[in-house]
Design a protein around this motif. Structure first.
Motif, PDB file in Angstrom:
ATOM      1  N   UNK A 133       0.613  -1.407  -0.111  1.00  0.00           N
ATOM      2  CA  UNK A 133      -0.010  -0.134  -0.037  1.00  0.00           C
ATOM      3  C   UNK A 133       0.901   1.404  -0.142  1.00  0.00           C
ATOM      4  N   UNK A 134       2.009   1.217   0.652  1.00  0.00           N
ATOM      5  CA  UNK A 134       3.041   2.360   0.552  1.00  0.00           C
ATOM      6  C   UNK A 134       4.329   2.296  -0.136  1.00  0.00           C
ATOM      7  N   UNK A 135       4.368   0.957  -0.976  1.00  0.00           N
ATOM      8  CA  UNK A 135       5.536   0.863  -1.805  1.00  0.00           C
ATOM      9  C   UNK A 135       6.018   1.904  -2.579  1.00  0.00           C
ATOM     10  N   UNK A 136       4.981   2.528  -3.340  1.00  0.00           N
ATOM     11  CA  UNK A 136       5.499   3.573  -4.273  1.00  0.00           C
ATOM     12  C   UNK A 136       5.864   2.806  -5.754  1.00  0.00           C
ATOM     13  N   UNK A 137       6.896   3.224  -6.015  1.00  0.00           N
ATOM     14  CA  UNK A 137       7.490   2.591  -7.534  1.00  0.00           C
ATOM     15  C   UNK A 137       7.919   1.322  -7.253  1.00  0.00           C
ATOM     16  N   UNK A 138       8.348   1.017  -5.948  1.00  0.00           N
ATOM     17  CA  UNK A 138       8.976  -0.456  -5.709  1.00  0.00           C
ATOM     18  C   UNK A 138       7.923  -1.432  -5.440  1.00  0.00           C
ATOM     19  N   UNK A 139       8.090  -2.477  -5.878  1.00  0.00           N
ATOM     20  CA  UNK A 139       7.117  -3.675  -5.544  1.00  0.00           C
ATOM     21  C   UNK A 139       6.964  -3.869  -4.071  1.00  0.00           C
ATOM     22  N   UNK A 170       0.639 -23.468   4.398  1.00  0.00           N
ATOM     23  CA  UNK A 170       1.278 -23.098   3.469  1.00  0.00           C
ATOM     24  C   UNK A 170       1.758 -21.802   3.789  1.00  0.00           C
ATOM     25  N   UNK A 171       3.143 -21.500   3.304  1.00  0.00           N
ATOM     26  CA  UNK A 171       3.733 -20.300   3.140  1.00  0.00           C
ATOM     27  C   UNK A 171       3.632 -19.611   1.661  1.00  0.00           C
ATOM     28  N   UNK A 172       3.004 -18.616   1.662  1.00  0.00           N
ATOM     29  CA  UNK A 172       2.652 -18.000   0.401  1.00  0.00           C
ATOM     30  C   UNK A 172       3.408 -16.628   0.400  1.00  0.00           C
ATOM     31  N   UNK A 173       4.090 -16.275  -0.724  1.00  0.00           N
ATOM     32  CA  UNK A 173       4.992 -14.980  -0.856  1.00  0.00           C
ATOM     33  C   UNK A 173       4.198 -14.125  -1.939  1.00  0.00           C
ATOM     34  N   UNK A 174       3.733 -12.973  -1.834  1.00  0.00           N
ATOM     35  CA  UNK A 174       2.980 -12.079  -2.905  1.00  0.00           C
ATOM     36  C   UNK A 174       4.004 -10.911  -3.044  1.00  0.00           C
ATOM     37  N   UNK A 175       4.340 -10.748  -4.351  1.00  0.00           N
ATOM     38  CA  UNK A 175       5.252  -9.535  -4.531  1.00  0.00           C
ATOM     39  C   UNK A 175       4.702  -8.706  -5.824  1.00  0.00           C
ATOM     40  N   UNK A 176       4.490  -7.462  -5.661  1.00  0.00           N
ATOM     41  CA  UNK A 176       4.100  -6.521  -6.930  1.00  0.00           C
ATOM     42  C   UNK A 176       3.266  -5.478  -5.936  1.00  0.00           C
ATOM     43  N   UNK A 177       2.174  -5.038  -6.676  1.00  0.00           N
ATOM     44  CA  UNK A 177       1.122  -3.839  -6.510  1.00  0.00           C
ATOM     45  C   UNK A 177      -0.071  -4.397  -6.433  1.00  0.00           C
ATOM     46  N   UNK A 178      -1.186  -3.806  -5.467  1.00  0.00           N
ATOM     47  CA  UNK A 178      -2.199  -4.288  -5.469  1.00  0.00           C
ATOM     48  C   UNK A 178      -3.180  -4.630  -7.048  1.00  0.00           C
ATOM     49  N   UNK A 179      -3.580  -5.761  -6.956  1.00  0.00           N
ATOM     50  CA  UNK A 179      -4.080  -6.042  -8.329  1.00  0.00           C
ATOM     51  C   UNK A 179      -3.113  -6.606  -9.456  1.00  0.00           C
ATOM     52  N   UNK A 180      -1.907  -6.376  -9.035  1.00  0.00           N
ATOM     53  CA  UNK A 180      -0.763  -6.930  -9.811  1.00  0.00           C
ATOM     54  C   UNK A 180       0.211  -8.055  -9.003  1.00  0.00           C
ATOM     55  N   UNK A 181      -0.215  -8.613  -8.329  1.00  0.00           N
ATOM     56  CA  UNK A 181       0.573  -9.617  -7.356  1.00  0.00           C
ATOM     57  C   UNK A 181       1.064 -10.659  -8.090  1.00  0.00           C
ATOM     58  N   UNK A 236      19.379 -15.909   8.153  1.00  0.00           N
ATOM     59  CA  UNK A 236      20.387 -16.283   6.887  1.00  0.00           C
ATOM     60  C   UNK A 236      19.875 -15.903   5.512  1.00  0.00           C
ATOM     61  N   UNK A 237      18.291 -15.782   5.577  1.00  0.00           N
ATOM     62  CA  UNK A 237      17.561 -15.306   4.311  1.00  0.00           C
ATOM     63  C   UNK A 237      17.939 -13.719   4.099  1.00  0.00           C
ATOM     64  N   UNK A 238      18.045 -13.466   2.854  1.00  0.00           N
ATOM     65  CA  UNK A 238      18.255 -11.806   2.631  1.00  0.00           C
ATOM     66  C   UNK A 238      16.892 -11.057   2.581  1.00  0.00           C
ATOM     67  N   UNK A 239      16.701 -10.178   3.504  1.00  0.00           N
ATOM     68  CA  UNK A 239      15.527  -9.401   3.581  1.00  0.00           C
ATOM     69  C   UNK A 239      15.152  -8.921   2.276  1.00  0.00           C
ATOM     70  N   UNK A 240      13.887  -8.901   1.760  1.00  0.00           N
ATOM     71  CA  UNK A 240      13.330  -8.343   0.527  1.00  0.00           C
ATOM     72  C   UNK A 240      13.231  -9.381  -0.486  1.00  0.00           C
TER      73      UNK A 240
END
Length: 346
Positions: free
Chosen positions: A36-42, A56-67, A114-118
């Motif tokens: 919601x506040x990501x701006x240009x970055x997903x 389950x673990x589910x990862x969602x990346x992108x913008x609202x409506x474009x995940x 040990x996982x890289x953030x982001x």
């Protein structure tokens, strides 16, 4: 009683009772970058979901409506939950660690250490040496010590009797024959660690509680109680720090203690009963007072006899470990461990 210990619960099959983190709406998300506040970055967030009685673990990346999203089922729970849990997933006969773990002290989901953030990485392989300390058995399908290919049906979760007492198959066969009259008295063939020399008894513990060891000389799960551990794993000579290591340098630190060096009978089992849950720290002071008098403590003049109530928190303090760190949305999370280097901490 043993079924309630951290050893027995160090791995479990995934289920409602074994996974500690919440799957309830509002508490089942790990937001790394708020869409919601990501701006240009997903944006990036993880959601823990229940589907058809599986988790389950589910990862969602992108913008609202474009995940874009990726999900993986939690199949195996690693960690008793005393400090936290991580989760594994099967893809065919390969085993992988999932990107989100649970931190017990903070009562929240975090990036797996040990996982890289982001990032949303679902491809970290789980090697046999990891499973050797977090399960009783898992058969490898490759001679490569860093391969994550297994016979998944062979998995025996938790640390069970045979881990410390040795294989029981021959014992059962001999006893069965003896009771049926087909043979003489059955030999035990069961190792009692209490009857081993101190070095060999401590080796049983050191398999998993002596830090990140160096070169692996034999396949995982091949060490047997009573044998010399250095024939299977070489100690890591660089692991000389006094800082507790979440992956278990308790034995290495204990062996540096003057108490250990001066007391030939002092061993892990002097204080720890592996068949029962751990006691409050202060209870272990009775073992210290078996050799030391309260009046010899440097704090006796200030505290008087009260100093005998809790030797442990002063001489074996709880400290943060730098060995396993979770970088989660700008916060560095370090588990806390009890330092087993017994000494005076100024």
């Amino acid at each position: 009683a043993y079924a309630q210990t951290a050893h027995y619960l160090t791995s479990q099959l995934a289920g409602k009772k074994s996974i500690l983190g919440s799957f309830k709406q509002g508490t089942n998300e790990l937001i790394i970058v708020d869409p919601k506040t990501a701006g240009e970055n997903p944006g990036l967030y993880f959601e823990m979901e229940v589907r058809d009685d599986s988790f389950y673990e589910t990862a969602r990346i992108g913008w609202p409506g474009q995940f874009q999203e990726r999900s993986a089922r939690i199949d195996v729970v690693i960690g008793s939950g005393v400090r936290g849990q991580s989760y594994l997933t099967w893809r065919g006969d390969r085993l992988y660690e999932l990107p989100v773990s649970y931190w017990s002290e903070g009562h929240k989901w975090i990036n797996s250490p040990g996982y890289r953030n982001g990032t949303a990485d679902f491809s970290r392989p789980v090697v046999p040496r990891c499973m050797e300390c977090h399960s009783a058995y898992l058969a490898q399908r490759s001679p490569d010590p860093v391969s994550n290919v297994y016979d998944r049906d062979s998995l025996v979760v938790g640390i069970v009797c045979e881990t410390c007492h040795g294989p029981g198959k021959q014992h059962v066969q001999l006893e069965t024959m003896a009771r049926s009259g087909a043979g003489g008295p059955g030999a035990s063939n069961i190792v009692n660690p209490a009857k081993l020399s101190r070095d060999r008894e401590v080796d049983v513990c050191a398999l998993c509680h002596n830090g990140i060891r160096g070169e692996q000389l034999a396949p995982a799960f091949s060490f047997a109680p009573g044998e010399q551990l250095s024939k299977y794993l070489l100690p890591d000579s660089s692991d000389s720090t006094g800082t507790p290591n979440v992956h278990g340098n308790q034995v290495g630190l204990l062996e540096k203690s003057q108490c250990y060096l001066d007391s030939p009978d002092l061993r892990c089992s002097t204080c720890h009963d592996v068949h029962a849950q751990e006691k409050p720290a202060a209870v272990y002071s009775t073992y210290c007072l078996g050799c030391h008098s309260a009046s010899s403590c440097g704090m006796y003049k200030t505290m008087g006899s009260k100093v005998a109530d809790n030797c442990i928190d002063c001489h074996m303090p709880i400290q943060q470990t730098s060995a396993v760190v979770s970088d989660t949305a700008g916060e560095l999370i370090r588990p806390r461990m009890r330092n087993h280097w017994i000494r005076v901490y100024r």
